[in-house]
Design a protein around this motif. Sequence first.
Motif, PDB file in Angstrom:
ATOM      1  N   VAL A  56      54.027 -43.047  93.418  1.00 50.85           N
ATOM      2  CA  VAL A  56      53.467 -44.383  93.201  1.00 50.85           C
ATOM      3  C   VAL A  56      53.333 -44.684  91.703  1.00 50.85           C
ATOM      4  CG1 VAL A  56      51.470 -45.867  93.614  1.00 50.85           C
ATOM      5  CG2 VAL A  56      52.299 -44.356  95.423  1.00 50.85           C
ATOM      6  N   PHE A  57      53.007 -43.670  90.899  1.00 49.75           N
ATOM      7  CA  PHE A  57      52.866 -43.892  89.465  1.00 49.75           C
ATOM      8  C   PHE A  57      54.179 -44.374  88.855  1.00 49.75           C
ATOM      9  CE2 PHE A  57      51.741 -42.001  85.076  1.00 49.75           C
ATOM     10  CZ  PHE A  57      51.150 -43.185  84.687  1.00 49.75           C
ATOM     11  N   GLU A  58      55.295 -43.882  89.379  1.00 51.57           N
ATOM     12  CA  GLU A  58      56.598 -44.337  88.892  1.00 51.57           C
ATOM     13  C   GLU A  58      56.756 -45.843  89.123  1.00 51.57           C
ATOM     14  OE1 GLU A  58      60.630 -45.608  88.960  1.00 51.57           O
ATOM     15  OE2 GLU A  58      59.501 -45.302  90.813  1.00 51.57           O
ATOM     16  N   LYS A  59      56.256 -46.316  90.271  1.00 50.51           N
ATOM     17  CA  LYS A  59      56.311 -47.752  90.564  1.00 50.51           C
ATOM     18  C   LYS A  59      55.366 -48.533  89.645  1.00 50.51           C
ATOM     19  CE  LYS A  59      59.201 -47.558  94.013  1.00 50.51           C
ATOM     20  NZ  LYS A  59      60.546 -48.207  93.917  1.00 50.51           N
ATOM     21  N   VAL A  60      54.181 -47.962  89.407  1.00 55.49           N
ATOM     22  CA  VAL A  60      53.199 -48.616  88.528  1.00 55.49           C
ATOM     23  C   VAL A  60      53.769 -48.757  87.121  1.00 55.49           C
ATOM     24  CG1 VAL A  60      50.933 -48.354  87.439  1.00 55.49           C
ATOM     25  CG2 VAL A  60      51.221 -47.831  89.871  1.00 55.49           C
ATOM     26  N   MET A  61      54.439 -47.714  86.656  1.00 61.80           N
ATOM     27  CA  MET A  61      54.980 -47.721  85.291  1.00 61.80           C
ATOM     28  C   MET A  61      56.182 -48.645  85.138  1.00 61.80           C
ATOM     29  SD  MET A  61      54.785 -43.800  83.860  1.00 61.80           S
ATOM     30  CE  MET A  61      55.717 -43.089  85.236  1.00 61.80           C
ATOM     31  N   ASN A  62      57.042 -48.682  86.158  1.00 60.06           N
ATOM     32  CA  ASN A  62      58.362 -49.301  85.961  1.00 60.06           C
ATOM     33  C   ASN A  62      58.661 -50.549  86.776  1.00 60.06           C
ATOM     34  OD1 ASN A  62      59.147 -47.147  84.177  1.00 60.06           O
ATOM     35  ND2 ASN A  62      59.474 -45.856  85.966  1.00 60.06           N
ATOM     36  N   ASP A  63      58.013 -50.706  87.921  1.00 57.12           N
ATOM     37  CA  ASP A  63      58.451 -51.768  88.841  1.00 57.12           C
ATOM     38  C   ASP A  63      57.393 -52.821  89.150  1.00 57.12           C
ATOM     39  OD1 ASP A  63      60.927 -50.524  89.018  1.00 57.12           O
ATOM     40  OD2 ASP A  63      60.354 -49.331  90.768  1.00 57.12           O
ATOM     41  N   TRP A  64      56.161 -52.398  89.319  1.00 57.59           N
ATOM     42  CA  TRP A  64      55.142 -53.317  89.798  1.00 57.59           C
ATOM     43  C   TRP A  64      54.418 -54.002  88.646  1.00 57.59           C
ATOM     44  CZ3 TRP A  64      52.644 -49.491  93.817  1.00 57.59           C
ATOM     45  CH2 TRP A  64      53.545 -49.317  94.871  1.00 57.59           C
ATOM     46  N   ARG A  65      54.222 -55.303  88.791  1.00 61.27           N
ATOM     47  CA  ARG A  65      53.476 -56.095  87.813  1.00 61.27           C
ATOM     48  C   ARG A  65      52.041 -56.234  88.322  1.00 61.27           C
ATOM     49  NH1 ARG A  65      54.196 -57.421  82.466  1.00 61.27           N
ATOM     50  NH2 ARG A  65      53.324 -59.489  82.003  1.00 61.27           N
ATOM     51  N   LEU A  66      51.182 -55.317  87.925  1.00 58.57           N
ATOM     52  CA  LEU A  66      49.810 -55.271  88.413  1.00 58.57           C
ATOM     53  C   LEU A  66      48.851 -55.887  87.400  1.00 58.57           C
ATOM     54  CD1 LEU A  66      49.853 -51.562  89.665  1.00 58.57           C
ATOM     55  CD2 LEU A  66      50.200 -53.613  91.055  1.00 58.57           C
ATOM     56  N   HIS A  67      47.636 -56.149  87.856  1.00 61.23           N
ATOM     57  CA  HIS A  67      46.590 -56.573  86.923  1.00 61.23           C
ATOM     58  C   HIS A  67      46.391 -55.474  85.886  1.00 61.23           C
ATOM     59  CE1 HIS A  67      42.559 -57.512  85.410  1.00 61.23           C
ATOM     60  NE2 HIS A  67      42.765 -58.752  85.865  1.00 61.23           N
ATOM     61  N   GLU A  68      46.113 -55.881  84.659  1.00 65.34           N
ATOM     62  CA  GLU A  68      46.007 -54.922  83.558  1.00 65.34           C
ATOM     63  C   GLU A  68      44.971 -53.824  83.826  1.00 65.34           C
ATOM     64  OE1 GLU A  68      47.760 -58.656  81.881  1.00 65.34           O
ATOM     65  OE2 GLU A  68      46.157 -58.149  83.286  1.00 65.34           O
ATOM     66  N   LYS A  69      43.875 -54.181  84.438  1.00 66.60           N
ATOM     67  CA  LYS A  69      42.828 -53.182  84.690  1.00 66.60           C
ATOM     68  C   LYS A  69      43.296 -52.132  85.694  1.00 66.60           C
ATOM     69  CE  LYS A  69      37.854 -52.834  85.550  1.00 66.60           C
ATOM     70  NZ  LYS A  69      36.611 -53.596  85.834  1.00 66.60           N
ATOM     71  N   VAL A  70      44.069 -52.564  86.691  1.00 66.12           N
ATOM     72  CA  VAL A  70      44.592 -51.629  87.683  1.00 66.12           C
ATOM     73  C   VAL A  70      45.560 -50.654  87.016  1.00 66.12           C
ATOM     74  CG1 VAL A  70      45.947 -51.393  89.805  1.00 66.12           C
ATOM     75  CG2 VAL A  70      44.315 -53.287  89.555  1.00 66.12           C
ATOM     76  N   SER A  71      46.459 -51.174  86.192  1.00 62.21           N
ATOM     77  CA  SER A  71      47.396 -50.303  85.475  1.00 62.21           C
ATOM     78  C   SER A  71      46.653 -49.348  84.556  1.00 62.21           C
ATOM     79  CB  SER A  71      48.385 -51.148  84.658  1.00 62.21           C
ATOM     80  OG  SER A  71      49.210 -51.929  85.498  1.00 62.21           O
TER      81      SER A  71
END
Length: 236
Positions: free
Chosen positions: A152-167
């Motif tokens: 999931v971290f790979e998705k957080v880093m490279n693919d998903w546009r999340l709220h800044e606090k979540v990232s």
Amino acid sequence: MVSPLKRQRDQLLQSETQTVAQAATVNTDSLHLRLIEFENDKKALKNFNAIADRITHKRDVLVPKYRAVAEAYLAAGEHYENPIFTTLTLWMFDIGDLETAIAWCLKAIEMDLPTPENIKRDWPTFCADHVLEWAEREAERGHNIEPYFSQVFEKVMNDWRLHEKVSAKWFKFAGYYLLRDDEGKPRPAAVGDIETLEKAQALLQKAHEFYDKIGVKSVLDRIPQRINALKDGKNL
């Protein structure tokens, strides 16, 4: 005059068309009935006061009951909204089946399906929140968090546009995880490898950039001191 061969072909074609139409009607009716049954089973969950009892009922009764429906939906390659599939995806997180939960969540994202109406977050945020909460619990207990954390971290880093606090939370946890001492606390002085310290430094710096109130500054400031100490041959 219509030849016997052509008449036979036409009759065969008409028979096949009727069979397909009947099968489609049966499938539609069957799914409709299952959805009614599913909604009733969801309402029955409210009879359980304890969250733990609801989770147990999902794991032991409802997921086994409806899993085949969700799997058949995926196997058919259809892209219509299926509340059984999307709700079961949420329940997989609840019951701790992260392998299925993540796989189905990624499929829901690929298919551009909405989350169930009672969920205000999108699929990437829902998945990120739940997997991080799980990783924090498992790490505190000294348990392995792979392969699900990195997946999931790979998705957080490279693919998903999340709220800044979540990232920021993800990068903070990843950085702190590399700095754990024997008690599981983030302590740069406990790490004797410069490469690991530099990786943690980059992760925590990213967390701070995403959200400067994430609370990593004090640990971040101690990493260069530890790196310099190791380079100087000191064991501070």
